[in-house]
Design an enzyme around this catalytic site. Structure first.
Site, PDB file in Angstrom:
ATOM      1  CB  THR A 160      -0.934   0.017   1.223  1.00  0.00           C
ATOM      2  OG1 THR A 160      -0.147  -0.092   2.409  1.00  0.00           O
ATOM      3  CG2 THR A 160      -1.919  -1.134   1.161  1.00  0.00           C
ATOM      4  CE1 TYR A 206      17.546  -4.468 -12.556  1.00  0.00           C
ATOM      5  CE2 TYR A 206      18.053  -2.132 -12.662  1.00  0.00           C
ATOM      6  CZ  TYR A 206      17.502  -3.214 -11.996  1.00  0.00           C
ATOM      7  OH  TYR A 206      16.908  -3.029 -10.773  1.00  0.00           O
ATOM      8  CB  ILE A 241      13.068  -4.351  -2.700  1.00  0.00           C
ATOM      9  CG1 ILE A 241      12.381  -5.536  -3.410  1.00  0.00           C
ATOM     10  CG2 ILE A 241      13.538  -3.311  -3.697  1.00  0.00           C
ATOM     11  CD1 ILE A 241      13.299  -6.321  -4.334  1.00  0.00           C
ATOM     12  CG  HIS A 293      26.205  -2.459  -3.665  1.00  0.00           C
ATOM     13  ND1 HIS A 293      26.473  -3.355  -4.653  1.00  0.00           N
ATOM     14  CD2 HIS A 293      24.974  -1.955  -3.943  1.00  0.00           C
ATOM     15  CE1 HIS A 293      25.449  -3.414  -5.478  1.00  0.00           C
ATOM     16  NE2 HIS A 293      24.528  -2.562  -5.064  1.00  0.00           N
ATOM     17  CD  GLU A 309      29.364  -4.675  -5.320  1.00  0.00           C
ATOM     18  OE1 GLU A 309      28.933  -4.056  -6.304  1.00  0.00           O
ATOM     19  OE2 GLU A 309      28.887  -4.573  -4.185  1.00  0.00           O
TER      20      GLU A 309
END
Length: 300
Positions: free
Chosen positions: A17, A165, A100, A251, A213
């Site tokens: 929501t 991606y 996430i 990161h 990485e």
């Protein structure tokens, strides 16, 4: 075929929501994900209209699972609430929890992971601070764009969301069985090794791309695992060759300290066990094409 997330997966969204939760729930629905509801204790009993669907909101993960048969949760809640949301999902024994949220304190992530182990490891955690997991043509749990690749025979595991991606796009003509963004925080749930094992066991994954990485020793440990347990071809890419020592890059876990965790050390460890490592993502995609050319296509 795919690993961990399939067309049969029933997905709930913790934080559906909220602004990010609702936006990405609509995107997941558009990708064909079977989303069966959301979780928000303050809005239990309501419904939300997204993507042409009316989705019920449940008070707890356990209630959502009991009513819908959900076996996957995607977590879109603020960092200070993430630990409690994931612990709730673990206590409900959901099979897969995709976190996430960025900026989760390492102490909280450690507690989440410890709790999962204490509960017998029944819940696989992916993340936090990750793009999620996508099995193209089947399901998409997270924020990975659904229109950048196709179903196919490559397995992808990556610390970096954007490099996930790019690799999906670079190799879209061949396609992917499953793409897993594991996140780059110092403590995460699912590791490179977990994904490598799953892809090795998946009969329809014929080659693997592993993106790492700087920081930590996850890639070196993955190299040792590949040497002992992975017979399928693996190509790799390690981000961070130009990163300055002692400075976190991107990161939270991407930091080089002395000689530990450098891109060069990771590259050498992977190449020592036969993994071809590209200097750029595009070169890595080219290496995958070369090694896959020798593998007969059997994926349906």
């Amino acid at each position: 075929m795919a690993i961990w997330l399939t067309a049969d997966s029933k997905v709930i969204v913790q934080g559906m929501t909220g602004s990010e939760g609702s936006k990405h729930t609509a995107r997941m629905l558009a990708a064909g994900t079977n989303i069966v509801g959301g979780v928000n204790a303050r809005k239990a009993g309501q419904s939300v209209d997204l993507g042409g669907r009316s989705l019920p909101v449940f008070g707890t993960v356990a209630e959502a699972m009991a009513e819908t048969g959900a076996d996957v949760s995607v977590v879109f809640v603020p960092p200070k609430f993430t630990k409690d949301a994931v612990v709730e999902a673990i206590d409900a024994e959901i099979g897969l929890c995709v976190v996430i949220t960025e900026g989760v304190p390492v102490h909280d992530t450690t507690r989440m992971w410890d709790h999962a182990i204490e509960k017998g490891g029944r819940t696989r955690i992916i993340g936090p601070n990750c793009p999620g997991i996508a099995s193209p043509g089947a399901s998409n749990a997270g924020i990975i764009p659904a229109d950048i690749t196709t179903p196919g025979r490559i397995g992808l595991v990556s610390k970096s969301g954007t490099l996930t991606y790019q690799m999906m796009y670079e190799l879209r003509d061949i396609g992917f069985s499953t793409c897993v963004g594991i996140g780059g925080d110092p403590v995460i749930g699912t590791t490179h090794i977990d994904a490598l094992k799953a892809f090795q066991d998946d009969p329809d994954t014929e080659a693997i791309v592993m993106i790492g990485e700087i920081g930590g020793d996850a890639e070196e440990r993955a190299a040792a695992y590949i040497e002992e347990h992975v017979s399928k071809p693996v190509v790799g890419y390690v981000a961070g060759f130009t990163a300055p020592e002692g400075k976190t890059m991107g990161h939270a876990g991407a930091i080089v300290s002395g000689s530990s965790g450098t891109a060069q050390a990771k590259k050498e460890a992977l190449e020592k066990v036969g993994v071809r490592v590209g200097k750029t993502p595009t070169e890595t995609a080219g290496l995958l094409r070369e090694v896959l050319a020798a593998v007969p296509a059997t994926a349906s």
